[in-house]
Design an enzyme around this catalytic site. Structure first.
Site, PDB file in Angstrom:
ATOM      1  N   ARG A  55      -1.592   2.044 -15.226  1.00  0.00           N
ATOM      2  CA  ARG A  55      -2.150   2.692 -14.025  1.00  0.00           C
ATOM      3  C   ARG A  55      -1.146   3.759 -13.563  1.00  0.00           C
ATOM      4  O   ARG A  55       0.010   3.433 -13.303  1.00  0.00           O
ATOM      5  CB  ARG A  55      -2.368   1.636 -12.948  1.00  0.00           C
ATOM      6  CG  ARG A  55      -3.015   2.144 -11.681  1.00  0.00           C
ATOM      7  CD  ARG A  55      -3.201   1.011 -10.683  1.00  0.00           C
ATOM      8  NE  ARG A  55      -3.930   1.435  -9.508  1.00  0.00           N
ATOM      9  CZ  ARG A  55      -3.383   2.040  -8.466  1.00  0.00           C
ATOM     10  NH1 ARG A  55      -2.079   2.291  -8.445  1.00  0.00           N
ATOM     11  NH2 ARG A  55      -4.122   2.404  -7.430  1.00  0.00           N
ATOM     12  N   LYS A 112       6.675   4.063  -8.148  1.00  0.00           N
ATOM     13  CA  LYS A 112       6.875   2.994  -7.160  1.00  0.00           C
ATOM     14  C   LYS A 112       8.280   3.018  -6.550  1.00  0.00           C
ATOM     15  O   LYS A 112       9.220   3.554  -7.122  1.00  0.00           O
ATOM     16  CB  LYS A 112       6.555   1.641  -7.795  1.00  0.00           C
ATOM     17  CG  LYS A 112       5.020   1.498  -7.989  1.00  0.00           C
ATOM     18  CD  LYS A 112       4.494   0.124  -7.755  1.00  0.00           C
ATOM     19  CE  LYS A 112       2.967   0.187  -7.648  1.00  0.00           C
ATOM     20  NZ  LYS A 112       2.278  -0.993  -8.128  1.00  0.00           N
TER      21      LYS A 112
HETATM   22  C1  9MG Z   1      -4.082  -0.478  -5.919  1.00  0.00           C
HETATM   23  N1  9MG Z   1      -2.814  -0.667  -6.618  1.00  0.00           N
HETATM   24  C2  9MG Z   1      -1.612  -0.162  -6.257  1.00  0.00           C
HETATM   25  N2  9MG Z   1      -0.672  -0.565  -7.130  1.00  0.00           N
HETATM   26  C3  9MG Z   1      -1.309  -1.320  -8.057  1.00  0.00           C
HETATM   27  C4  9MG Z   1      -0.894  -2.013  -9.193  1.00  0.00           C
HETATM   28  O1  9MG Z   1       0.372  -2.040  -9.568  1.00  0.00           O
HETATM   29  N3  9MG Z   1      -1.826  -2.684  -9.923  1.00  0.00           N
HETATM   30  C5  9MG Z   1      -3.123  -2.696  -9.532  1.00  0.00           C
HETATM   31  N4  9MG Z   1      -3.992  -3.388 -10.294  1.00  0.00           N
HETATM   32  N5  9MG Z   1      -3.572  -2.051  -8.463  1.00  0.00           N
HETATM   33  C6  9MG Z   1      -2.678  -1.383  -7.738  1.00  0.00           C
END
Ligand code: 9MG
Length: 308
Positions: free
Chosen positions: A285, A251
């Site tokens: 994720r 990010k």
């Molecule tokens: C689709 N998406 C992009 N970043 C995300 C994040 O941090 N969490 C979740 N749940 N979806 C995300």
């Protein structure tokens, strides 16, 4: 977290459909595929968009999504230890333009169908569109991931009718505007209050707490300081009693803090992933499944040693 286990079993590759080690371990039923949350698990990101911030367009041949290439990525991620694959058809990077529901469906559904037919993995669909929620469930999805926490008109009803678990994420504003000077008096309690209100709205619609996951939404309408405060305060969200999913992979906060381009953010992403599981995150994720699975396995080994 989890039952005492030998270090050997903690380091062994974990299949996506692991059998729970104790009867009361949290297990999420994702359309007949079980997710054991007694240890942190990995959600691999597959963007079918031409313009996502870190991997947009990599699955395209010309202007067309290459489903075979996407399927190969899915297979690789499962082999590397992903228990969930998150398939998205709309870019949510800051400043991203919206796509039509029809375009989103065209991108996502063929891939969901192919993965469901071939791989024993939980398929998450990253969408806010009610029609896609319904169709994705029909196509074999096991989880809905909504960065708008089911706030779009018709989303609560559509998600409820699928019977699937839902990840409710916090976002301030929308992707087009969210990074324009976001302000909070206390980001941790404001995010927590928001998520609790969405849980209440879900329950009122017949989506029970057992079907819900929470996500603070790192980078969605937050400054670097807000993101750090949220990571530090993650245990406050974990204390709400629902599994917490976090997405910190590659990010822009990393770029802002240590000046790394998006392709150079893996080491910092791994550090953040471990800091998140240390604070109670249940699902990480990530775009980089193999490396993240290794980093999390080290945390698991250390954590389970403490439980012997
Ligand atoms: C689709 N998406 C992009 N970043 C995300 C994040 O941090 N969490 C979740 N749940 N979806 C995300």
């Amino acid at each position: 977290m989890g039952q005492p286990a030998s270090t050997d079993s903690a380091l062994a590759p974990r299949g996506p459909l692991a059998v729970p080690e104790k009867p009361d371990a949290p297990v999420l039923n994702c359309a007949g595929r079980s997710l054991d949350l007694s240890r942190p698990i990995i959600m691999g990101v597959i963007n079918t968009t031409p313009d996502s911030f870190s991997d947009g367009g990599t699955l395209y041949r010309g202007l067309q999504l290459d489903v075979e290439r996407a399927l190969k990525r899915a297979r690789d991620m499962v082999a590397q230890g992903a228990a969930i694959l998150d398939i998205g058809g709309e870019s949510t990077r800051p400043g991203a333009a919206p796509v039509s529901p029809a375009q989103e469906m065209d991108r996502v559904l063929p891939l969901v169908e192919r993965i469901a037919a071939e791989l024993e993995v939980v398929i998450s669909v990253d969408t806010s569109a009610p029609a896609l929620m319904t169709e994705a469930a029909r196509a074999g999805a096991g989880l809905l991931n909504d960065v708008r926490a089911l706030a779009r008109e018709g989303a609560l009803e559509a998600a409820a009718a699928t019977g699937l678990p839902v990840c409710l994420m916090h976002m301030r504003g929308d992707p087009g505007t969210m990074q324009a000077a976001p302000g909070y008096a206390d980001v941790v309690s404001e995010v927590s209050d928001f998520l609790q209100r969405r849980v209440v709205a879900c329950e009122a619609q017949g989506i029970s707490r057992e079907r819900l996951l929470l996500d603070p939404g790192f980078g969605f309408g937050k400054s670097v300081k807000h993101n750090l405060q949220l990571l530090q305060g993650l245990p406050c969200l974990v204390a709400l009693g629902l599994p917490v999913l976090v997405g910190l992979s590659r990010k822009s906060m990393i770029g802002k803090m240590i000046g790394r381009d998006v392709q150079q953010r893996l080491p910092a992403s791994l550090g953040l992933a471990v800091l998140a599981v240390e604070r109670g995150a249940a699902i990480i994720r990530t775009h980089d499944v193999a490396a993240t699975a290794d980093a999390v396995a080290m945390w698991v080994a250390l954590n389970e040693l403490g439980e012997e």
